[in-house]
Each structure stands twice: as structure tokens, then as C-alpha cells.
Scaffold this motif. Sequence first.
Motif, PDB file in Angstrom:
ATOM      1  N   ARG A 181       0.815  -1.212   0.000  1.00 20.73           N
ATOM      2  CA  ARG A 181       0.000   0.000   0.000  1.00 20.73           C
ATOM      3  C   ARG A 181       0.844   1.255   0.000  1.00 20.73           C
ATOM      4  NH1 ARG A 181      -3.528  -0.009   4.674  1.00 20.73           N
ATOM      5  NH2 ARG A 181      -3.081  -2.169   5.109  1.00 20.73           N
ATOM      6  N   ASP A 182       0.240   2.290  -0.437  1.00 22.81           N
ATOM      7  CA  ASP A 182       0.919   3.571  -0.437  1.00 22.81           C
ATOM      8  C   ASP A 182       1.350   3.910   0.985  1.00 22.81           C
ATOM      9  OD1 ASP A 182      -0.305   6.934  -1.137  1.00 22.81           O
ATOM     10  OD2 ASP A 182       1.668   6.187  -0.651  1.00 22.81           O
ATOM     11  N   ALA A 183       2.660   4.099   1.144  1.00 19.68           N
ATOM     12  CA  ALA A 183       3.190   4.293   2.495  1.00 19.68           C
ATOM     13  C   ALA A 183       2.544   5.496   3.176  1.00 19.68           C
ATOM     14  CB  ALA A 183       4.690   4.476   2.420  1.00 19.68           C
ATOM     15  N   ALA A 184       2.344   6.567   2.419  1.00 17.19           N
ATOM     16  CA  ALA A 184       1.802   7.784   3.036  1.00 17.19           C
ATOM     17  C   ALA A 184       0.379   7.597   3.535  1.00 17.19           C
ATOM     18  CB  ALA A 184       1.853   8.925   2.047  1.00 17.19           C
ATOM     19  N   SER A 185      -0.363   6.672   2.923  1.00 18.30           N
ATOM     20  CA  SER A 185      -1.762   6.479   3.297  1.00 18.30           C
ATOM     21  C   SER A 185      -1.927   5.533   4.469  1.00 18.30           C
ATOM     22  CB  SER A 185      -2.556   5.895   2.124  1.00 18.30           C
ATOM     23  OG  SER A 185      -2.551   6.802   1.074  1.00 18.30           O
ATOM     24  N   ARG A 186      -0.855   4.835   4.822  1.00 19.61           N
ATOM     25  CA  ARG A 186      -0.995   3.799   5.847  1.00 19.61           C
ATOM     26  C   ARG A 186      -1.531   4.345   7.154  1.00 19.61           C
ATOM     27  NH1 ARG A 186       4.667   1.062   5.044  1.00 19.61           N
ATOM     28  NH2 ARG A 186       4.220  -0.225   3.239  1.00 19.61           N
ATOM     29  N   ALA A 187      -1.057   5.540   7.486  1.00 17.21           N
ATOM     30  CA  ALA A 187      -1.466   6.108   8.766  1.00 17.21           C
ATOM     31  C   ALA A 187      -2.859   6.699   8.682  1.00 17.21           C
ATOM     32  CB  ALA A 187      -0.472   7.167   9.190  1.00 17.21           C
ATOM     33  N   GLY A 188      -3.421   6.732   7.497  1.00 13.16           N
ATOM     34  CA  GLY A 188      -4.760   7.289   7.328  1.00 13.16           C
ATOM     35  C   GLY A 188      -4.714   8.645   6.651  1.00 13.16           C
ATOM     36  N   TRP A 189      -5.845   9.316   6.648  1.00  8.71           N
ATOM     37  CA  TRP A 189      -5.920  10.595   5.929  1.00  8.71           C
ATOM     38  C   TRP A 189      -7.071  11.443   6.456  1.00  8.71           C
ATOM     39  CZ3 TRP A 189      -6.882   5.812   3.682  1.00  8.71           C
ATOM     40  CH2 TRP A 189      -8.211   5.525   3.399  1.00  8.71           C
ATOM     41  N   VAL A 190      -6.998  12.703   6.053  1.00  8.65           N
ATOM     42  CA  VAL A 190      -8.120  13.621   6.288  1.00  8.65           C
ATOM     43  C   VAL A 190      -8.653  13.962   4.909  1.00  8.65           C
ATOM     44  CG1 VAL A 190      -8.836  15.855   7.209  1.00  8.65           C
ATOM     45  CG2 VAL A 190      -6.954  14.615   8.293  1.00  8.65           C
ATOM     46  N   LYS A 191      -9.940  13.801   4.738  1.00 10.88           N
ATOM     47  CA  LYS A 191     -10.536  14.130   3.439  1.00 10.88           C
ATOM     48  C   LYS A 191     -11.640  15.159   3.667  1.00 10.88           C
ATOM     49  CE  LYS A 191     -12.802  10.906   1.048  1.00 10.88           C
ATOM     50  NZ  LYS A 191     -13.118   9.863   0.096  1.00 10.88           N
ATOM     51  N   VAL A 192     -11.474  16.298   3.021  1.00 11.38           N
ATOM     52  CA  VAL A 192     -12.454  17.379   3.206  1.00 11.38           C
ATOM     53  C   VAL A 192     -13.156  17.636   1.878  1.00 11.38           C
ATOM     54  CG1 VAL A 192     -12.770  19.797   3.830  1.00 11.38           C
ATOM     55  CG2 VAL A 192     -11.078  18.427   5.017  1.00 11.38           C
ATOM     56  N   LEU A 193     -14.464  17.750   1.935  1.00 10.46           N
ATOM     57  CA  LEU A 193     -15.240  18.096   0.742  1.00 10.46           C
ATOM     58  C   LEU A 193     -15.656  19.561   0.846  1.00 10.46           C
ATOM     59  CD1 LEU A 193     -15.360  15.031   0.440  1.00 10.46           C
ATOM     60  CD2 LEU A 193     -17.745  15.247  -0.231  1.00 10.46           C
ATOM     61  N   THR A 194     -15.420  20.293  -0.243  1.00 14.93           N
ATOM     62  CA  THR A 194     -15.841  21.696  -0.302  1.00 14.93           C
ATOM     63  C   THR A 194     -16.563  21.920  -1.624  1.00 14.93           C
ATOM     64  OG1 THR A 194     -13.641  22.141  -1.173  1.00 14.93           O
ATOM     65  CG2 THR A 194     -14.014  22.722   1.128  1.00 14.93           C
ATOM     66  N   PRO A 195     -17.395  22.951  -1.730  1.00 17.00           N
ATOM     67  CA  PRO A 195     -17.969  23.268  -3.032  1.00 17.00           C
ATOM     68  C   PRO A 195     -16.828  23.714  -3.954  1.00 17.00           C
ATOM     69  CG  PRO A 195     -19.076  24.489  -1.269  1.00 17.00           C
ATOM     70  CD  PRO A 195     -17.864  23.866  -0.672  1.00 17.00           C
ATOM     71  N   PRO A 196     -16.900  23.415  -5.254  1.00 16.82           N
ATOM     72  CA  PRO A 196     -15.792  23.778  -6.144  1.00 16.82           C
ATOM     73  C   PRO A 196     -15.427  25.258  -5.996  1.00 16.82           C
ATOM     74  CG  PRO A 196     -17.405  22.441  -7.294  1.00 16.82           C
ATOM     75  CD  PRO A 196     -17.993  22.740  -5.958  1.00 16.82           C
ATOM     76  N   GLY A 197     -14.149  25.507  -5.733  1.00 16.51           N
ATOM     77  CA  GLY A 197     -13.659  26.886  -5.663  1.00 16.51           C
ATOM     78  C   GLY A 197     -13.963  27.616  -4.363  1.00 16.51           C
ATOM     79  N   LYS A 198     -14.686  26.975  -3.446  1.00 16.67           N
ATOM     80  CA  LYS A 198     -15.069  27.654  -2.194  1.00 16.67           C
ATOM     81  C   LYS A 198     -14.413  26.939  -1.007  1.00 16.67           C
ATOM     82  CE  LYS A 198     -18.380  30.306  -4.015  1.00 16.67           C
ATOM     83  NZ  LYS A 198     -17.971  30.063  -5.391  1.00 16.67           N
ATOM     84  N   ASP A 199     -14.232  27.675   0.097  1.00 16.37           N
ATOM     85  CA  ASP A 199     -13.581  27.031   1.250  1.00 16.37           C
ATOM     86  C   ASP A 199     -14.586  26.530   2.275  1.00 16.37           C
ATOM     87  OD1 ASP A 199     -14.381  29.391   2.516  1.00 16.37           O
ATOM     88  OD2 ASP A 199     -12.572  29.470   3.753  1.00 16.37           O
ATOM     89  N   ARG A 200     -15.885  26.624   1.953  1.00 22.04           N
ATOM     90  CA  ARG A 200     -16.909  26.144   2.903  1.00 22.04           C
ATOM     91  C   ARG A 200     -16.823  24.623   3.029  1.00 22.04           C
ATOM     92  NH1 ARG A 200     -22.092  24.912   2.467  1.00 22.04           N
ATOM     93  NH2 ARG A 200     -22.092  25.391   0.254  1.00 22.04           N
ATOM     94  N   ILE A 201     -16.946  24.136   4.251  1.00 24.84           N
ATOM     95  CA  ILE A 201     -16.756  22.696   4.484  1.00 24.84           C
ATOM     96  C   ILE A 201     -18.095  21.972   4.366  1.00 24.84           C
ATOM     97  CG2 ILE A 201     -15.939  20.989   6.146  1.00 24.84           C
ATOM     98  CD1 ILE A 201     -14.339  23.446   7.385  1.00 24.84           C
ATOM     99  N   LEU A 202     -18.151  21.037   3.422  1.00 26.95           N
ATOM    100  CA  LEU A 202     -19.376  20.244   3.255  1.00 26.95           C
ATOM    101  C   LEU A 202     -19.332  18.997   4.129  1.00 26.95           C
ATOM    102  CD1 LEU A 202     -19.649  20.303  -0.650  1.00 26.95           C
ATOM    103  CD2 LEU A 202     -21.104  21.544   0.952  1.00 26.95           C
TER     104      LEU A 202
END
Length: 790
Positions: free
Chosen positions: A697-718
Motif C-alpha cells: 500500500r501507499d506508504a503515506a496512506s498507511r497512517a490514514g488521511w483527512v478528506k475534506v469536501l468543499t464546493p468547487p472553488g469555495k472554502d466552505r466545508i461540506l
Amino acid sequence: MNKRLPRSLLVVLLAAALGAFFALDLGRWLSLEQLRAAQAGLEVAYRDRPLQVIGAFFAVYVAVTALSLPGAVPLTLAGGALFGLGLGTLVVSFASTAGATLAMLVSRHLLRETVQSRFGARLAEVDRGIARDGAFYLFTLRLVPVLPFFAINLLMGLTAMRVWTYAWVSQLGMLAGTLVYVNAGTQLAQLTSLQGIVSPQLLGAFALLGVLPLAGRWLVSALKARRALAPWRHLRPRRFDRNLVVIGAGAAGLVTSYIAAAVKARVTLVEGHRMGGDCLNTGCVPSKALIRAATLAQEIREAHLYGVHATAGGADPGRGLTSPVCASAAPARVTVDFPAVMARVAQVVRDIEPHDSPERYRGLGVDVQLGQARVVDPWHVQISHADGQTTTLSTRAIVIATGARPVVPPLPGLQEAGVLTSDTLWGLQELPRQLLVLGGGPIGCELAQAFARLGSQVTLVEMGPRLLPKEDDDAATHARQCLEADGVRVLTGHRALRCEPRQDAAPVPSAPDVGETPAKAPAGTAVSDDPWSLVTEHDGLEHHIPFDRILCAVGRQARLEGFGLEALGIATSGRTLPVDEHLQTVFPHILACGDVAGPYQFTHAAAHQAWYAAVNGLFGSFRRFKVDQRVIPWCTFMDPEIARVGLNEQDAQAQGVPYEVTRFDLGELDRVIVEGVGDQTSSGSGGGGGSGQRSERDAASRAGWVKVLTPPGKDRILGVTIVGRHAGELIAEWVMAMKHGLGLNKVLGTIHIYPTLAESAKYTAGAWKRAHQPLALLRWVERFHAWRRG
Ligand SMILES: Cc1cc2nc3c(=O)[nH]c(=O)nc-3n(C[C@H](O)[C@H](O)[C@H](O)COP(=O)(O)OP(=O)(O)OC[C@H]3O[C@@H](n4cnc5c(N)ncnc54)[C@H](O)[C@@H]3O)c2cc1C
């Protein structure tokens, strides 16, 4: 509306049509004077070619309304003047409906996506309201002239109202106005202005007609409640013993009664089993205590990776723990004293018990009664105490907080096999050697991993195509890989059919006839004497999976039966109790919250709902609050934890919400490297077999990740999903940001302590910022610096 018509083309067409209308001053043809001047000629044309004139009139009317041009009123008058009241009303009614619907569709096509990306969550709320009451609102708006017609078309285009609903409700709502104006048109010659057509009295009548449906709706729900209460009305006491009786002292009931007592209501809390409910006694608390022991066992196995060696301590029951994890050192053998583990779990429950004890709540002003509650009528609750005594209390309001119980499917042989559930698991004194966990949701995954780490050989059987169906595919896949690395055999797409006693004593191959998952029966582990097997159906074939204990974790069903709801006529057959957005049942003063009401079955969701239940129960006759469930986080406490708030990708896609993803791999974080989380997860457990898979597996992903969804071009957190150690803690910052409308720029501008896992929030926001750099501006700045250097 052709959905594929490019928006730019539609904008050009609209602009051209509007430009032509105003440039050529076509509006002058739609004035009262022009109509009167042209009346005689139009009448002749209509006599000569009636169909063509009707067709042309219809087309002009549709164009004017679809383009939201001024002129619909004179045109309606013209309809009356030319065609008379009957035909005029018919033609105008259909033309105005067609035009209004087209205008609505144009607005939807041009604007909805943009509005959705900016105000997705709020729009979703509006859409839910529209789905529920949209037809009523539209009808009212059509009749009550608070908004111009074109504005209604534009606004409704932003919502998800169905086109057909929009059309027929509009037609119905506009009919009265159409009749009035067409009728006035039949007297066109006598009309001197547009003003006098609708008198204030007529406007008043329209308004009345408009609010009628809403008033009617209110009346209907009042009548429904009245009808539900009618057979019981004679039992309504003149005075009440209590303001509120709360049934069930789990998270929902405890918080409801606490709030009621805080606002000085007389409140009784009734608990029939154990104070604290499922969370304290059979849910969150024991499961997390068990997970703690399992994590510790795992950490000891991995201690050698840090140069720390535990003293060898005998055999690791059931597991062997011989997997190669480090070239230079061997993992420690871990001995798990299972009864001691369970004793500590029970002790943890006892240690927390005082927080939920009758004494504590009595001290807070709650009348706590231990006994089985039964709703005898809408205003009386009977409590049967253990000593055989009964008490009956009259109450103004009742909150049902009876929670949920594990679902046990009616599989042949399951009961005979001694099925365990989260209710009965905590009495186990012997570590299952071969544990079969049925159900790949959060509870199944948490417990499967914990038991595997404690030394059981675990098979996790899930009917769906993957684990954790509510989470994104990447999170679910990661969860599966982690379980497999811990030695759990994961079987997805397996439908459980029945449990059978095993007749044969012959050794069973470690991975019987199921080829999809590498089984990890440790060398030397005999599985032949497992007395049972679960028969599943997978790819059209039956598979036999051996076990000595089976744990059922396939979902939870609200506790609805056996305490009087049936007699009141409250539906008790569903998975949860039907309540409205105020948590009221068909009886407005009987409310429900927590697992029994759903939809989120978490302790914190129960506590959140409890505020609404208490306030609406006590003060609902004056003011009611809709329960706000927009920002509810949750966490699956596996290793790594999977925490979420708001939308994930699969939800966003299902709801048609446009989004972009910013992902930060936790393996890049200094603190994660210090802690060695990546190393640990990549090492696999002592169960063997997992490490090879991990290393791919991808070594960087092993520890997990943070995934944030925003509207395209905006910083509002969905929405945010975090996969990684302490994800349940890390999500809190994101919950706060979402709840209070803070965007990624604000997160980036917040100081986080170095080196902490919490920095992951800042780095994720930084990743978003980098992806949205003002490149053109930066090119100019670069030139500026070059110029400054000379
Ligand atoms: C294994 C497991 C792990 C979990 N882990 C987590 C977690 O980590 N985090 C999280 O947020 N949630 C977790 N949950 C879910 C959490 O336990 C529930 O969401 C929470 O307990 C719901 O609280 P409640 O008050 O609605 O119901 P309950 O806690 O079920 O309380 C209802 C109470 O009502 C009583 N009752 C029922 N009928 C009557 C009656 N007629 N008279 C008197 N009393 C009655 C019951 O005895 C019970 O005590 C877990 C659940 C399980 C099973």
C-alpha cells in the motif's frame, strides 16, 4: 428543458431575446392603450383565422412569461377581450402555466447548481421542506400577491420541486386571478387603467384563499391530534402530578430529564433495567474498554519496533503471534487473560456508573423511579417496581427514550448455536477460539478487530459488497485491509442462511471454500473441533464457515413494544418510532428521542435530541423547535478510527451536490512519524499474513488521511472524513468549523500546537489553499520581485 443545452448558449439566447425586446421597445405593444387600439383588427383576424390567432396568442404569452417580461397582465386582458371568458380563461391558464414552468426551468438550469454549491446544506433543508410542503407554499404564493409571478418562478427554480407538481399547482393557484383578469378583459373598452381591476376586497379574498391551504394543513394536524386523543379525552385529568415523565434512563432519557429539572419542571425518570442504558452497560463504554485492552495487546506485540522488548510470557492463545514484522527483532508473545480483561471492562462500567446514578439525578432535581413503565393512556404512566408495587402518575407530557436492541435475524439454528449480541457479550468469561461476527457495520468491525487482537480467530461475514456501507469506499477498503492485517478473515457478499452443528471432526482447511480473502489461521491452530458452522450463500454457492461462538451485529431495532404504545395506536412495527421534526408522535405531547426515534443511533445524537424533546415537551404548546441534525459527527472506533461529519463523497454524489476533495495523508505529519503509527499499521499483528499486503500500500496512506469536501472553488466545508489514530478526537475541530460556518481559510489561520495530530487540520486547509493559489496574481508578483532585484 434540454439538460444538455449548454448554459452559455442559453444565456446568449436569453440575452438576445431580452435585448431585442428592450432595444425594439416591443413592450409598447403590451400596453392597455395599444391593446385597445388594436382590438378591432385583432377581432377581425380572430374571426377569419381563429386557430392561428389562438396559436399566436398562446406562443406570445408563453414567450413573455417564460422570459419574465412585463406584459402578462395586458395579455391576459387581451385574452378576455378576444376569446371571451370561457375560452380566454382556458387559453391564458395553460399559456401562463407553460410560461411559468419554462421560466422556472430556465432558472433551475442556470442558477441551481451555483446556489447549491454555495448553500448546499441549507438548500438541502429547503428541498426537504419543499418535498414536504412545497405544493402548499406554491399555492399560497400564487394566490397571495406578496411576490411578483416572475420572482416565484425564479425562486422555485432553485429548489428541487418536481416539474409536474410545479405546473399543476401553479395552474390551480393562478386560476382565480386568471378568471378575474380575463373577465375584466371582456370589458376592455371600458377599462381606463390596470389599477382598478383587482379591488382591495378581491385581494383580501385571494389572500384568504391563499392561506387557506396552510391554515388547512395546520387544522388537519390539529384535527389528527384531536382525533388521536378523542377516545382518551375523558381520561385527561384536570391537574397533573408531573410536567414530564421520561421513560428510559439511557443517554436520551437522562439528558431530557436533566434539562427538564434544570428549568424547574416536575419530572420523573423511569428506568426498568440499568441506569445509563445501553451506552454505559452494553454499548459504548464496555466496547471501548474492550478495545483498549485489545489495543494494548497489539502495542505490546509491536513494542519491539521501538526497541522495547516485553519479557516473553507464555503462549498467545489461539494466535501464535509468529509473523515476521521486523528483520532484526521478533514480536513479543502476548498472553491475554480474558477473564481479567472482562473484569476490567466490568470495573470500567462500575467506575462510570455514578455519573448516571439515581442519586446523582435525584440531586439534580429529577424524581428517579426504578421500574418498568407502561403508558396506560396519553396522560398516565404506570410504573411497576421490582417489589411488585405499582405507581401511576398523571403527566402533561411524556418522552419515550426506550432505546434500541440488537436485531437477531430469524436464521435457523442461530439461537441453538448460542448467538451472542452486544447485550449478552459482556458476560463472556472464555475467549472464543473461533469467533464468527455477523455484520460488517461499525459494531461488527470494532468487535471483530478487538477479539482478533485479544487472540480469537475471527471471521467477519457481511452480506453487502463491502464493510461500513455508510463510509466512502476508500475508508471501507482501508478498514478491511486493517482487519485482515489483524488476522480477521473478511467475507463480503455472503448471505447467511443457517447455522448447523458440525458433524465431522476432521480438520477444516484454514480457508475452506471461500477464496476471496486470505485466511490467516496461525500455524498449528486446530479448528476442527468447532461445533458449529454458518452456512452462507455467495456467488450462487453454499459455503460453510466454522465457529465456536457467533456474535450477531446486523443492526439495532427500536424498543417499541410491550409498554402501551400499541394500545394508543402509535405504530410499533418500524425500525424506529415515527416522529415529526419536533420529535412529536401523533400525540403532540408524547415525544421520543434517542435510538428509539433515530435516525442516528449514537449517544451524542440522543443527547442532542434530548434538548428538543424536553423543550418541546414542556413548552411545545407555545413554541416548538425543529430538531437540527445537520452537523452530527460519528466515529467507528477501530484501529485506525474512522470519523466523519457532514457529507462524504458517496453522499454528495447521491444528493447531486457538486464538490471537490482535498486530502491530506496523515503519514506526512511529523507527529505521526514520531509516534510510528504508520510503522505500526504496516507491521500487521501477530496474526500473520497481513504485512505483505500492507507493504504494497501507499506508504503515506498507511497512517490514514483527512478528506475534506468543499464546493468547487469555495472554502466552505461540506463534510470531513478522517481515517487514522484518534480520528474521533481530531474530528471535533471540523465539527466546530462546520457548526459555526468557518471555512478552510479560517482553519488555516488558526494556530495549532507542534507536533500534534491536530496539525492535520491546518495542513489539510493548506493543501486546499495551495490548490487555489491566485496563479495569475503570483506571476505578476514574481515579475515585481524580478523588477525589484534590478
Ligand atoms: C456495542 C455498541 C457500541 C456502541 N458504541 C457507541 C459509541 O462508541 N459511541 C456512540 O455514540 N454510540 C455508541 N453506541 C450506541 C449507543 O449506545 C446508543 O446510541 C445510545 O445508548 C442510545 O441511547 P438511548 O438513551 O436512546 O437508549 P438506551 O441507552 O438504549 O436507553 C434506553 C433505556 O430505556 C430503558 N427502557 C426501555 N423500555 C423501558 C420501559 N418500558 N420502562 C422503563 N425503562 C425502559 C432501557 O432499559 C434502557 O436503559 C454503541 C452501541 C452498541 C450496542
